[in-house]
Structures are given as C-alpha cells and as structure tokens.
Design an enzyme around this catalytic site. Structure first.
Site, PDB file in Angstrom:
ATOM      1  N   HIS A 163       0.827  -1.214   0.000  1.00  0.00           N
ATOM      2  CA  HIS A 163       0.000   0.000   0.000  1.00  0.00           C
ATOM      3  C   HIS A 163       0.863   1.265   0.000  1.00  0.00           C
ATOM      4  CE1 HIS A 163      -3.865   2.050   1.743  1.00  0.00           C
ATOM      5  NE2 HIS A 163      -3.298   2.768   0.805  1.00  0.00           N
ATOM      6  N   LEU A 219       2.544   6.604  -5.112  1.00  0.00           N
ATOM      7  CA  LEU A 219       3.760   7.162  -5.716  1.00  0.00           C
ATOM      8  C   LEU A 219       3.481   8.425  -6.533  1.00  0.00           C
ATOM      9  CD1 LEU A 219       5.761   3.942  -6.680  1.00  0.00           C
ATOM     10  CD2 LEU A 219       5.714   5.208  -4.523  1.00  0.00           C
ATOM     11  N   ASN A 276      -4.774   5.834  -7.562  1.00  0.00           N
ATOM     12  CA  ASN A 276      -5.437   7.152  -7.522  1.00  0.00           C
ATOM     13  C   ASN A 276      -4.487   8.273  -7.924  1.00  0.00           C
ATOM     14  OD1 ASN A 276      -3.950   6.930  -5.140  1.00  0.00           O
ATOM     15  ND2 ASN A 276      -5.379   8.200  -3.958  1.00  0.00           N
ATOM     16  N   HIS A 285     -10.614   0.382   0.771  1.00  0.00           N
ATOM     17  CA  HIS A 285     -10.514   1.490   1.727  1.00  0.00           C
ATOM     18  C   HIS A 285     -11.914   1.595   2.343  1.00  0.00           C
ATOM     19  CE1 HIS A 285      -9.656   5.919   2.703  1.00  0.00           C
ATOM     20  NE2 HIS A 285     -10.964   5.824   2.816  1.00  0.00           N
ATOM     21  N   ASN A 345      -6.361   9.530   6.774  1.00  0.00           N
ATOM     22  CA  ASN A 345      -7.657   8.882   6.636  1.00  0.00           C
ATOM     23  C   ASN A 345      -7.445   7.406   6.321  1.00  0.00           C
ATOM     24  OD1 ASN A 345     -10.343   8.419   6.380  1.00  0.00           O
ATOM     25  ND2 ASN A 345     -10.555   9.360   4.357  1.00  0.00           N
ATOM     26  N   ASP A 347       0.765   2.772   3.702  1.00  0.00           N
ATOM     27  CA  ASP A 347      -0.102   3.822   3.136  1.00  0.00           C
ATOM     28  C   ASP A 347       0.731   5.103   2.914  1.00  0.00           C
ATOM     29  OD1 ASP A 347      -2.253   5.223   2.149  1.00  0.00           O
ATOM     30  OD2 ASP A 347      -3.288   5.414   4.063  1.00  0.00           O
TER      31      ASP A 347
HETATM   32 ZN   LIG Z   1      -6.935   4.532   1.926  1.00  0.00          ZN
END
Ligand SMILES: [Zn+2]
Length: 434
Positions: free
Chosen positions: A63, A66, A97, A187, A286, A313
């Site tokens: 996770h 980049l 994303n 998520h 988050n 993350d």
């Molecule tokens: Zn997330």
C-alpha cells in the site's frame, strides 16, 4: 549478468524457511543460490561481510502512493521506489489514484515500465507493481476491464483514496477477480458517515473544535464487505484498519472461513488521536488516528495474527499543502523510510514480538497471502534481500528522506533498528551511508 554475491557471516532470519541463525547467503544471476554455513562460493563472487547484522527477505509493502502521473511535485515512481529501498522494501504496490488514474491498461503499463526503466539506468529502488482501479475514473460506478489491467501488470484492484461504496459493485468485483487470482483492496469508509470529518470523532475533536469521523464509518463497511467475501468466496483485503470494531468483525468472518486479509499502518500501531493536538497536520490521515483502546486492540491483533501484515499507506504531500489550516490540509503521511524502525522499536524492542515475527508480517506473509514472488530466501527465489542492524539507535530526521515529501508524524522519534542495505534481484539498490 552481474557477478555472484556472497553475504558472509550474517544472522539469517527467514520465517518462510523457519531459519533463525548464522549462515552465509549466495546469490547467482539475481536469484538465491544457497543459504548455508561456511559457503565458499565461486572465485569471481563479490564478498560482503555482514557480521553482526541480520539478513532477511526484502520487505514488501502492498500500500503506497507514488503520485506519478499527475502529482510529481509530491513523489515520482523513481523517488518513491528509492525511498522504498531506503526503508528495506524490495517490492511495493502502487495505488491507482493518480491523475489520470490507473484505470486502463496503458496507465497500468506505464507505472510498471517506468520503474523498470529507472532500474535499467541504475537509479532504481524497490520493484513497483501497479494496482489497477476497481472502477472507471475511480467513480465507483462502472467496473474497469480487469482482464486488460491484469494483462498490463496489475496485481490487484482498488479505488483507494476512496471506498468502493456500491455493494453490488463490490460483489461483482469479488466474483470477477477470482478468475485472475487477485484480491480486491478496500478502503473501508462510509462517506455519508464521514460527512466532511477531519479526525477521529470524540473528546479530542470536541476540544479542538474539529469535525469528527466516527469509528462506524469504517466498521459499517467492513461488516458489509466481509459478508460479501463470504458470499462470493473472493479475496477481500481491507486496508489500513483503524478501529477495534473492525478487528472483531474480521476475526469473526475469518472464523467462518471468509477469505479476508488485513493490514495495519505503523502510525495506527503507535499513535492515537492525541497526536492531532496543536492542529498538527502531519497527524492528519484517513482513516484517522483513533483512541488508545483502538490502538491497543490493533496492536494485539497484529501480534495474534488477526491483522496479517504491516503496510505504510505512504502518502506524500508537498510541504505547502500540509501547511494549510487543519480543515484544508490533505490527508496522509509518508511512511516508507520509517516503517521498519517504528515497528521494530514498538514491537520487538518492547519484547512483545520477535524479530522473525516482524519480518513475517513485513515480508513473508504479504508475499504468501497476496501471491507475490518474494518474501523468502529459499534457493531459486528472487534475490530480494534486506540487511538490518537491529541494534543501531538513531533519530528520525525527515530532511534525510529520499522521498520527495517530508510529511511524517515521526520526526524526532528515537528508534532502534536500521536498514543497512537493500538488494533487489541480486543488485544493491540502497546502502546506508551513516
Ligand atoms: Zn486509503
């Protein structure tokens, strides 16, 4: 091909083969050739003394963000892969994303090729595996063409950054991904319950006058999705667990046989909502940091194995963005270059977890549960190796990060345990200069 490499005199920790003792490691043609005591090795081998150090399978992080394409001022594939190697990681999974998102084969292929291109130029770091978007444009409506994404190199699908909100879409994803043997990464967040919240809902949010995010925002989606995993038999991987309710839901679903895996971030392992006091945006993420009750439950779940693995993350943001008012600053912290030391300090130095168990959760288990070629020093495997100094004491200084971004909540933390060298396919991609 590069010359053979012999790592001599180290302490090998490889939970995948239950090895925990002194041995030499011989690498030939980018693969592990042998792990034995007193190896002689070929005449032309490069010899490296690793006496007093631990030799383990390279760490794996499923996770990371980049930011390339579209957010190159925060991080690039090159700097992210190098930061990963500096953190002891030999494989990272890049989230989709980006801008544009990785929702078609060309975008997925770009990430993979870009990482390989830098490696060929001698500026590589960890291996980078792209994760494809679960829905077109990450809009949560139309499923992407998963077969095409997998052909282009996608190793999983997710809309991370956002949840997959539609239960019918989640069901179809969990059914369809089984054809390709890949997990759906979720998520878990009900955006209607989050409703513009910026930190954990509770007394600290009240004290700071900030809008809270209730635990139920995560747990309600976890409850729904473990049922869908059970219904479909698909592999659901829940990202960055943050609440004790989520832990209970996952444990119960697994006991019933659901194929659910989970991850914990180093920041949820060691920090709570109080880190947000003084409106510290470097503790804004988050899911948010929760209460001490949650933290303790998550930590225990990691030690007991209900939580399978550590994942960072890693979410780089530019200094100026994180300097905004708390409400307006973006969510997320960097984590690649601090993860091992933070976890080692908290879990191993305290005596609550052994070093082999930590290596298991940061390398072998992610490899095994997610189908990654790595996480082992078994002969024939890729020579993806980390060399660690478990006794080195140091202070975390963001100015020394190889990442383009510095947004860490761990600046100034005193830690024990340091990455000395990271080897990918038999090639040193990072060497500690301290
Ligand atoms: Zn997330």
């Amino acid at each position: 091909m590069s010359r053979p490499l012999l790592l001599e005199g180290g302490h090998v920790v490889d939970p995948s083969t239950t090895r925990d003792g002194s041995a030499d490691v011989l690498v030939v043609d980018g693969r592990i050739e042998a792990v034995e005591s007193d190896l002689v090795g070929p005449d032309d081998a490069d010899r490296l003394s690793v006496e007093g150090l631990v030799v383990a399978p390279g760490l794996i992080d499923v996770h990371v963000h980049l930011r390339e394409p579209g957010g190159e001022h925060k991080e690039t594939i090159r700097t992210g892969a190098q930061a990963a190697a500096a953190g002891g990681f030999t494989t990272v999974w890049a989230m989709p994303n980006t801008d544009p998102p990785l929702d078609d084969p060309a975008a997925v292929g770009f990430v993979r090729q870009e990482a390989r291109r830098w490696a060929r130029r001698g500026e590589g770091g960890a291996r980078v595996s792209p994760v494809g978007a679960a829905s077109k444009g990450l809009a949560g409506e139309q499923m992407t063409e998963i077969g095409g994404l997998v052909d282009a190199g996608a190793v999983a699908v997710t809309d991370d950054g956002r949840p997959i909100s539609d239960p019918a879409l989640m069901r179809r994803l969990l059914e369809y991904t089984q054809t390709f043997g890949i997990p759906v990464l979720q998520h878990a967040e009900d955006m209607r319950l989050t409703a513009g919240g910026v930190m954990n809902e509770g007394s600290v949010a009240t004290e700071l006058g900030l809008r809270g995010i209730p635990s139920a925002s995560e747990a309600a989606v976890v409850a729904r999705d473990v049922l869908l995993a059970e219904l479909t038999g698909g592999h659901l991987h829940i990202q960055h667990l943050s609440t004790c309710e989520s832990v209970d839901l996952v444990a119960a679903a697994r006991a019933r046989g659901a194929r659910v895996t989970t991850e914990l971030t180093p920041h949820h392992l060691v920090l709570t909502e109080t880190a947000v006091r003084d409106y510290r945006t470097e503790a804004k993420m988050n899911p948010p940091l929760r209460t001490e009750i949650d933290r303790t439950a998550l930590r225990t779940a990691l030690i007991d194995g209900v939580i399978d693995m550590i994942a960072t993350d890693h979410a780089p943001h530019h200094y100026e963005e994180k300097e905004r008012e708390f409400d307006d600053a973006p969510f997320g912290v960097v984590g690649l270059e601090t993860a091992f030391a933070i976890c080692h300090q908290d879990l191993v130095v305290s005596g609550d977890m052994t070093l082999p168990a930590l290596v298991d959760r940061m390398s072998c288990i992610p490899a095994r549960t997610m189908g990654i070629d790595g996480g082992t020093l078994r002969p024939g495997s890729p020579a993806d190796i980390v060399v660690l100094d478990p006794d080195a004491r140091w202070t975390i200084d963001p100015e020394r990060f190889l990442s383009k971004s510095r947004n860490t909540p761990f600046a100034g933390f005193e830690v024990t345990g340091r990455v000395k060298r990271t080897i990918v396919a038999g090639e040193t991609r990072y060497e500690d200069s301290a």
